[in-house]
Design an enzyme around this catalytic site. Structure first.
Site, PDB file in Angstrom:
ATOM      1  N   GLY A  45       0.808  -1.213   0.000  1.00  0.00           N
ATOM      2  CA  GLY A  45       0.000   0.000   0.000  1.00  0.00           C
ATOM      3  C   GLY A  45       0.837   1.256   0.000  1.00  0.00           C
ATOM      4  N   ALA A  46       1.910   1.257  -0.801  1.00  0.00           N
ATOM      5  CA  ALA A  46       2.892   2.341  -0.736  1.00  0.00           C
ATOM      6  C   ALA A  46       2.691   3.411  -1.800  1.00  0.00           C
ATOM      7  CB  ALA A  46       4.303   1.760  -0.857  1.00  0.00           C
ATOM      8  N   ASN A  47       1.542   3.416  -2.470  1.00  0.00           N
ATOM      9  CA  ASN A  47       1.336   4.411  -3.516  1.00  0.00           C
ATOM     10  C   ASN A  47       0.870   5.752  -2.956  1.00  0.00           C
ATOM     11  OD1 ASN A  47      -1.151   2.781  -3.054  1.00  0.00           O
ATOM     12  ND2 ASN A  47      -2.072   4.343  -4.370  1.00  0.00           N
ATOM     13  N   GLY A  49      -0.196   8.072   1.066  1.00  0.00           N
ATOM     14  CA  GLY A  49      -0.333   8.113   2.512  1.00  0.00           C
ATOM     15  C   GLY A  49       0.877   7.634   3.298  1.00  0.00           C
ATOM     16  N   TYR A 200     -13.890  -3.265  10.954  1.00  0.00           N
ATOM     17  CA  TYR A 200     -12.553  -2.666  10.929  1.00  0.00           C
ATOM     18  C   TYR A 200     -11.797  -2.982  12.219  1.00  0.00           C
ATOM     19  CZ  TYR A 200      -8.856   0.861  10.754  1.00  0.00           C
ATOM     20  OH  TYR A 200      -7.635   1.496  10.763  1.00  0.00           O
TER      21      TYR A 200
END
Length: 334
Positions: A45-47, A49, A200
């Protein structure tokens, strides 16, 4: 003149208190100056934030950084941005969809084949309070992406991590785990009414339990694993909550958001700290709130729940049936 002193004093106190609270919430920069030349890092999820900022921080320190993301167009842009800012050419994008067990296995096979080593795995990707969506394999989206996908990915890469020891696994959880409960009778929200907040919280509790159980299984291997709450950050993660889409909330709650929300850069400091700090080389199975170790919720400390969750997770993702896979079975018997 004296009648102005009290109001001025009150205003000064409020401003000073606000600044101190803002600094406390922000948590500060990673205190470690350690560099990681020659080490290979994977950040999911490094694209955007926190993930992008974590990848940036680790690229600054000389790492060979792999950005593992679902959206390759955004991921390539992020990798280019990081290469440009850090002047580190060893930053690249690879496709990984944590909502697809097939994609996870393909990514792991590629890494195992092409990379000599994996020193740091940052399980960062997450979705938060989305509608009642399911993954490609039929899992509730938050449980599937935030926990199960990373559970499978980590197990598939364990042999590579062990061969690269000393190595580290960093799992991003959340303070929300304290409100979570593992419902073994309905992990997938098929029988009860869907509650996106509860789902969540369950997923983030599962991350801490996974961290605890994995740390036991990794004893003596040279691989450490820790979980962390990065703080509340201004990122795309909260896009499904509606807070960022409302003009009213933006106007009324803007000062509150400014005060209590971290920037992605500051929220990436705990992940960076756990990834590089020399003083944490032998620390494993712990939960960090920002830069400080903290006790998680009582359920997160329940060893029986952790073992049961591991067994059920392995069944759900098909680890026991992954013949020929480097992560088949329970990876490390306990």
């Amino acid at each position: 003149m004296s009648r102005f002193l009290l109001p001025v004093s009150v205003v000064g106190t409020v401003i000073g208190g606000t600044v101190l609270l803002k600094d406390y919430v922000a948590g500060g920069a990673c205190p470690s100056k350690a560099t990681i030349p020659g080490k290979t890092v994977i950040v999911t999820g490094a694209n955007t934030g926190i993930g992008k900022q974590t990848a940036l921080e680790l690229a600054k320190r000389g790492g060979n950084v792999i950005l593992a993301c679902r959206d390759m167009e955004k991921c390539e842009v992020a990798a280019k941005d990081i290469r440009g800012e850090t002047l580190n050419p060893r930053v690249r994008a690879e496709r990984l969809d944590l909502a697809s067990l097939k994609s996870i296995r393909e990514f792991a096979r590629k890494v195992i084949k092409e990379e000599e080593r994996v020193d740091i795995l940052v399980n960062n990707a997450a979705v938060m309070r989305c509608p009642h969506w399911t993954t490609e394999d039929g899992f509730e989206m938050q449980f599937g992406v935030n926990y199960l996908g990373h559970f499978l990915l980590t197990n598939l890469l364990l042999d590579k991590l062990k061969a690269s020891a000393p190595s580290r696994i960093i799992n991003l959880s959340s303070l929300a785990h304290v409100a979570g409960h593992i419902d073994f009778e309905d992990l997938n929200w098929q029988m009860k009414k869907y509650d996106t907040k509860a789902a969540y919280c369950q997923s983030k509790l599962a991350v801490v339990l996974f961290t605890k159980e994995l740390s036991h299984r990794l004893q003596g291997s040279g691989v450490t694993v820790n979980a962390l709450h990065p703080g509340v950050a201004r990122t795309e993660l909260g896009r499904h909550t509606g807070m960022h889409n409302s003009a009213f909330s933006g106007f009324m709650l803007g000062p509150f958001f400014w005060l209590l929300f971290k920037s992605p850069q500051l929220a990436a400091q705990p992940s960076t700290y756990l990834a590089v700090a020399e003083e944490l080389e032998n620390v494993s199975g712990k939960y960090f709130d920002g830069l400080r170790e903290k006790a998680p919720s009582p359920e997160a400390e329940d060893e029986e729940v952790a073992r049961r969750l591991w067994t059920e997770s392995a069944r759900l993702v098909g680890l026991a049936m992954a013949h020929g896979s480097p992560g088949r079975g329970h990876a490390i018997p306990r």
